[in-house]
Design a protein around this motif. Structure first.
Motif, PDB file in Angstrom:
ATOM      1  N   SER A  15       0.812  -1.221   0.000  1.00 38.55           N
ATOM      2  CA  SER A  15       0.000   0.000   0.000  1.00 38.55           C
ATOM      3  C   SER A  15       0.846   1.272   0.000  1.00 38.55           C
ATOM      4  N   GLU A  16       1.864   1.334   0.830  1.00 38.87           N
ATOM      5  CA  GLU A  16       2.670   2.551   0.919  1.00 38.87           C
ATOM      6  C   GLU A  16       3.365   2.841  -0.407  1.00 38.87           C
ATOM      7  N   GLU A  17       3.909   1.811  -1.019  1.00 40.31           N
ATOM      8  CA  GLU A  17       4.591   1.959  -2.311  1.00 40.31           C
ATOM      9  C   GLU A  17       3.604   2.415  -3.397  1.00 40.31           C
ATOM     10  N   PHE A  18       2.432   1.797  -3.418  1.00 41.32           N
ATOM     11  CA  PHE A  18       1.441   2.129  -4.436  1.00 41.32           C
ATOM     12  C   PHE A  18       0.926   3.558  -4.249  1.00 41.32           C
ATOM     13  N   ILE A  19       0.643   3.935  -3.014  1.00 39.28           N
ATOM     14  CA  ILE A  19       0.143   5.280  -2.740  1.00 39.28           C
ATOM     15  C   ILE A  19       1.174   6.332  -3.130  1.00 39.28           C
ATOM     16  N   ALA A  20       2.429   6.079  -2.816  1.00 35.71           N
ATOM     17  CA  ALA A  20       3.488   7.018  -3.172  1.00 35.71           C
ATOM     18  C   ALA A  20       3.587   7.211  -4.683  1.00 35.71           C
ATOM     19  N   ALA A  21       3.315   6.146  -5.439  1.00 38.04           N
ATOM     20  CA  ALA A  21       3.448   6.202  -6.892  1.00 38.04           C
ATOM     21  C   ALA A  21       2.239   6.803  -7.591  1.00 38.04           C
ATOM     22  N   THR A  22       1.078   6.841  -6.925  1.00 32.01           N
ATOM     23  CA  THR A  22      -0.145   7.222  -7.638  1.00 32.01           C
ATOM     24  C   THR A  22      -0.925   8.382  -7.030  1.00 32.01           C
ATOM     25  N   SER A  23      -0.650   8.748  -5.798  1.00 30.65           N
ATOM     26  CA  SER A  23      -1.529   9.699  -5.104  1.00 30.65           C
ATOM     27  C   SER A  23      -1.468  11.119  -5.653  1.00 30.65           C
ATOM     28  N   ARG A  24      -0.425  11.461  -6.387  1.00 34.58           N
ATOM     29  CA  ARG A  24      -0.292  12.833  -6.892  1.00 34.58           C
ATOM     30  C   ARG A  24      -0.364  12.915  -8.421  1.00 34.58           C
ATOM     31  N   LEU A  25      -0.864  11.895  -9.057  1.00 35.54           N
ATOM     32  CA  LEU A  25      -0.924  11.892 -10.518  1.00 35.54           C
ATOM     33  C   LEU A  25      -1.959  12.892 -11.027  1.00 35.54           C
ATOM     34  N   ASN A  26      -1.671  13.460 -12.182  1.00 37.79           N
ATOM     35  CA  ASN A  26      -2.563  14.442 -12.796  1.00 37.79           C
ATOM     36  C   ASN A  26      -3.610  13.721 -13.658  1.00 37.79           C
ATOM     37  N   MET A  27      -4.825  13.645 -13.137  1.00 37.72           N
ATOM     38  CA  MET A  27      -5.915  12.963 -13.836  1.00 37.72           C
ATOM     39  C   MET A  27      -6.918  13.958 -14.412  1.00 37.72           C
ATOM     40  N   SER A  28      -6.498  15.193 -14.608  1.00 38.90           N
ATOM     41  CA  SER A  28      -7.432  16.268 -14.955  1.00 38.90           C
ATOM     42  C   SER A  28      -8.199  15.996 -16.247  1.00 38.90           C
ATOM     43  N   TYR A  29      -7.556  15.414 -17.233  1.00 37.88           N
ATOM     44  CA  TYR A  29      -8.253  15.170 -18.503  1.00 37.88           C
ATOM     45  C   TYR A  29      -9.403  14.184 -18.308  1.00 37.88           C
TER      46      TYR A  29
END
Length: 199
Positions: A15-29
């Motif tokens: 979980s920690e690894e996955f959250i670090a990799a995905t929690s700040r991604l730009n999904m605006s489109y």
């Protein structure tokens, strides 16, 4: 242990690894494509909410958001980040009926087997209000596989998706589009996205 339990275990253990990799991604489109079909204050179910990134975004936009995930660790993180109701259960365990204007399933239904997906889509359709919309995304490709402890199914293009997301499930495809993976280390990967409306 079946493929579902293996996948859930993966997210609990990483979980920690996955959250670090995905929690700040730009999904605006993708957000904009989905929100085009929603009214202000619409109720949204984030199906497979992961870190809570999208729950937080939709809450700040004024939507009534509920999150659902099968991983206890992900649910804990999502609740802490987003401050919206988060329920820990498998997708096939949900029993919603006409509760949501929109369901956001970003990179989550790719963990459901192709054999079981049609039944789950009927549950999803049942959870939507009449005219409600569903957003889904899958990695572009063919077939099914297990990779590093997680199960994945792939769809190559619009025709592939339309064979599953169809009126038989009470869902009418509205809009199909492709996107590049927004993670820097995976920018070469392609995702196929579909928005459907409940008939």
């Amino acid at each position: 242990m079946d493929y579902k339990e293996k996948t859930i275990s993966y997210y609990n253990e990483h979980s920690e690894e996955f959250i670090a990799a995905t929690s700040r991604l730009n999904m605006s489109y993708c957000y904009a494509m989905f929100e085009h079909y929603l009214k202000q204050g619409a109720s949204i179910l984030d199906l497979g909410c992961g870190s809570g990134r999208d729950c937080l975004y939709f809450r700040t936009r004024g939507y009534a958001v509920t999150g659902l995930d099968a991983s206890v660790r992900m649910c804990e993180a999502a609740a802490a980040l987003s401050n919206v109701p988060i329920f820990c259960m498998r997708f096939d365990e949900m029993k919603y009926e006409g509760e949501f204007d929109g369901i956001w399933a970003c990179a989550s239904l790719l963990h459901v087997s192709k054999e079981e997906l049609p039944d789950l889509l009927r549950k999803i359709s049942k959870a939507l209000r009449p005219g409600g919309v569903l957003y889904v995304s899958f990695k572009s490709g063919r077939g099914e596989c297990e990779s590093n402890g997680r199960y994945f199914n792939y769809y190559l293009n619009e025709l592939d998706l339309r064979t599953v997301f169809c009126m038989e499930n009470g869902l009418r495809p509205l809009e199909y589009f492709k996107t590049r993976d927004v993670r820097n280390q995976r920018f070469g990967e392609t995702w196929v996205n579909l928005i459907c409306r409940k008939a």
